[in-house]
Scaffold this active site. Sequence first.
Site, mmCIF file in Angstrom:
data_model
loop_
_atom_site.group_PDB
_atom_site.id
_atom_site.type_symbol
_atom_site.label_atom_id
_atom_site.label_comp_id
_atom_site.label_asym_id
_atom_site.label_seq_id
_atom_site.Cartn_x
_atom_site.Cartn_y
_atom_site.Cartn_z
ATOM 1 N N TYR A 52 0.924 -1.013 0.209
ATOM 2 C CA TYR A 52 -0.076 0.102 0.011
ATOM 3 C C TYR A 52 1.077 0.947 -0.286
ATOM 4 O O TYR A 52 1.982 1.140 -0.363
ATOM 5 C CB TYR A 52 -0.418 -0.219 1.173
ATOM 6 C CG TYR A 52 -2.022 0.927 1.315
ATOM 7 C CD1 TYR A 52 -2.824 0.772 0.244
ATOM 8 C CD2 TYR A 52 -2.352 1.404 2.643
ATOM 9 C CE1 TYR A 52 -3.499 1.757 0.174
ATOM 10 C CE2 TYR A 52 -3.195 2.575 2.849
ATOM 11 C CZ TYR A 52 -4.696 2.254 1.187
ATOM 12 O OH TYR A 52 -5.605 3.541 1.505
ATOM 13 N N ARG A 105 -6.865 9.758 -10.968
ATOM 14 C CA ARG A 105 -6.309 10.566 -9.843
ATOM 15 C C ARG A 105 -5.486 9.793 -8.893
ATOM 16 O O ARG A 105 -6.451 9.525 -7.996
ATOM 17 C CB ARG A 105 -7.372 11.499 -9.318
ATOM 18 C CG ARG A 105 -6.212 12.720 -8.750
ATOM 19 C CD ARG A 105 -7.635 13.411 -7.495
ATOM 20 N NE ARG A 105 -7.894 12.468 -6.628
ATOM 21 C CZ ARG A 105 -7.494 11.967 -5.506
ATOM 22 N NH1 ARG A 105 -6.340 12.371 -5.468
ATOM 23 N NH2 ARG A 105 -8.196 10.898 -4.341
ATOM 24 N N LYS A 123 -5.720 -2.088 -2.104
ATOM 25 C CA LYS A 123 -6.981 -1.780 -0.768
ATOM 26 C C LYS A 123 -7.579 -2.693 -0.701
ATOM 27 O O LYS A 123 -7.847 -2.449 0.060
ATOM 28 C CB LYS A 123 -7.304 0.062 -1.734
ATOM 29 C CG LYS A 123 -7.192 0.613 -1.719
ATOM 30 C CD LYS A 123 -7.037 1.067 -0.128
ATOM 31 C CE LYS A 123 -6.927 3.176 -0.853
ATOM 32 N NZ LYS A 123 -7.767 3.545 -0.516
ATOM 33 N N GLU A 194 -12.534 4.417 -6.178
ATOM 34 C CA GLU A 194 -11.166 4.888 -5.212
ATOM 35 C C GLU A 194 -10.432 5.152 -6.821
ATOM 36 O O GLU A 194 -10.790 5.157 -7.071
ATOM 37 C CB GLU A 194 -10.264 3.322 -5.471
ATOM 38 C CG GLU A 194 -9.043 3.242 -4.698
ATOM 39 C CD GLU A 194 -8.923 3.951 -3.581
ATOM 40 O OE1 GLU A 194 -7.934 4.688 -3.417
ATOM 41 O OE2 GLU A 194 -9.778 3.745 -2.319
ATOM 42 N N ASP A 195 -10.277 6.533 -5.896
ATOM 43 C CA ASP A 195 -9.262 7.541 -6.849
ATOM 44 C C ASP A 195 -9.983 8.082 -8.485
ATOM 45 O O ASP A 195 -8.804 7.976 -9.330
ATOM 46 C CB ASP A 195 -7.915 6.876 -7.254
ATOM 47 C CG ASP A 195 -6.811 6.985 -5.910
ATOM 48 O OD1 ASP A 195 -6.887 7.744 -5.064
ATOM 49 O OD2 ASP A 195 -6.034 6.554 -5.741
ATOM 50 N N ASP A 217 -13.800 5.963 -0.576
ATOM 51 C CA ASP A 217 -12.941 6.499 0.149
ATOM 52 C C ASP A 217 -11.942 7.404 0.117
ATOM 53 O O ASP A 217 -12.056 8.093 1.771
ATOM 54 C CB ASP A 217 -11.799 4.965 -0.081
ATOM 55 C CG ASP A 217 -10.972 5.245 1.530
ATOM 56 O OD1 ASP A 217 -11.350 4.961 2.511
ATOM 57 O OD2 ASP A 217 -9.258 4.894 0.680
ATOM 58 N N ASP A 218 -12.067 7.833 -0.739
ATOM 59 C CA ASP A 218 -11.488 8.986 -0.737
ATOM 60 C C ASP A 218 -12.039 10.751 -0.847
ATOM 61 O O ASP A 218 -11.485 11.296 0.255
ATOM 62 C CB ASP A 218 -10.859 9.883 -2.331
ATOM 63 C CG ASP A 218 -10.150 8.460 -3.087
ATOM 64 O OD1 ASP A 218 -9.258 8.434 -2.448
ATOM 65 O OD2 ASP A 218 -10.435 8.412 -3.798
ATOM 66 N N ASN A 359 -0.367 12.016 0.126
ATOM 67 C CA ASN A 359 0.560 10.839 -0.072
ATOM 68 C C ASN A 359 0.589 11.000 -1.989
ATOM 69 O O ASN A 359 -0.231 11.952 -2.398
ATOM 70 C CB ASN A 359 -0.497 9.566 0.026
ATOM 71 C CG ASN A 359 -1.235 9.056 1.096
ATOM 72 O OD1 ASN A 359 0.196 8.864 2.134
ATOM 73 N ND2 ASN A 359 -2.344 9.275 1.465
#
Length: 505
Positions: A52, A105, A123, A194-195, A217-218, A359
């Site tokens: 991760y 992203r 993830k 996700e992203d 989650d973001d 991150n």
Amino acid sequence: MAKHSEAVAGVFAGAEKDIDKYMALRGLRVRDPDAYYRLLTKHTEEILPYVYTPTVGEACQKYSNLNVQTTGLYISLNDRGRVLEKLRQWPHQDVTTIVATDGERILGLGDLGAGGMGISEGKILLYTAAAGVAPTDCLPICLDVGTNNEQLLSDPAYIGLRQRRPTGEAYFSFIEEFVAALKQWQPHVLLQFEDFGNHTAFLLLQKYRNQVCCFNDDIQGTAAITLSGILASLRLKRESLADQRILFHGAGEAGVGCGELIALALASWHGLSLVEARKRVLFMDSKGLVCKARLGKLQDHKITFAHDIAFAPDLLSVVRTHRPTVLIGVSTQAGAFSREVIEAMAAHCDRPVIFPLSNPTSKSECSYEEAFAGTRGRVIFASGSPFPPLSTGAGGTFYPAQANNAYIFPAVGHAAVLTRAKCIPEEVFLEAAACLAELSSDRDLACGKLFPSFSNIRPVSARIMARVGKYLCDRGFGERPAGLVNDDWHGLATASMYRVPEPKL
């Protein structure tokens, strides 16, 4: 070079760089899946950085050139009209948990196209490691719609569609087919977005959050871990959330999601209206302070935080003028929390809370050492990616907390799966954040450990799963699991966790 336990060192033999360790772990998974998952579940904290953040970012950037055997499912624009067929061809048909990205992203690294599969793979592993979802129940998906990254489009090794991303109806109709296919294939499946890009993430969450069991989650996971870190900090400060002035540097999906959850917490726990609660939270974007004077030029998701205050163009001015007690970085601008900014925080606040959450590590707004030095050790700190501890001349050691979403999303997701939740309301993330904030001991808090050790992640997840599962059922969003006896939610959560078979002697 980091020191590893004997079990991990054996796998990493000859691996010098972090990306080499990432590849070594992938190789073990292919050769001996049970040995891989034993390592993942027994040495989670030790190998987490290599499956991760921060290593997964480099893996996504280089994905097409790593010669890896993908463990997930690519669904591309060329699969229009047969997405359901592709899902039905997956080798394991009892999937309960999906992490899906379109790669636009990835962390703070931008559009990585088909390389985004690496983040879905990373993830999904945490659902098993942290919350005990069986590996065969997990499916990482990359929706390959192309990329606007010219470097990838010109790379002969690039494995994704060689075209630019579609927009508007061409894009959203494809997502609609995907979500509809999931509902038909597995009606109770959990979908983690996700992203996705800022401009689509909010739209997708708003559209589907009440149609299927899903979350982003973001937006929501980041918000929950951030709120939990603030709540744990307040145990040290012995102050109330209602007493804080909170400033975000960065106003993308992560930042605004955090702001909205903090506002909801203030409304739910302290009796403020949402309008008044939002006034306790300020945002800065690339143009300066988000404020009423900029209405008409702001993206829609920022408008509710455009307060009637004077505009300021730079972070230092805002800190000096508005005197925040909590400073949170979600800008992906390395070094944005300069020495002057950190010292300004310390000038008006005895225990400034500084969270550079961007991150990977190379995008962090400041390091722990910089925050510690600039506040003369008074900072309460958490970052998105890990930093090493600091030893002082007096012999004490202080540890930077890592505000890792993995404390939140696997437990929330597994609880939703166990209760066959219809949807995941925003209040679930308040419950998860409050639960996690209570779990560090006072002794650990005093040396900087806002969150429990990740080596104890499964017991931590069981506590969160129990609280979230009960909330979902009590509020009518989920069904009582058949295995629930005498309302022992903690016992159910613990018993529901997958355990890797021990090797035969």
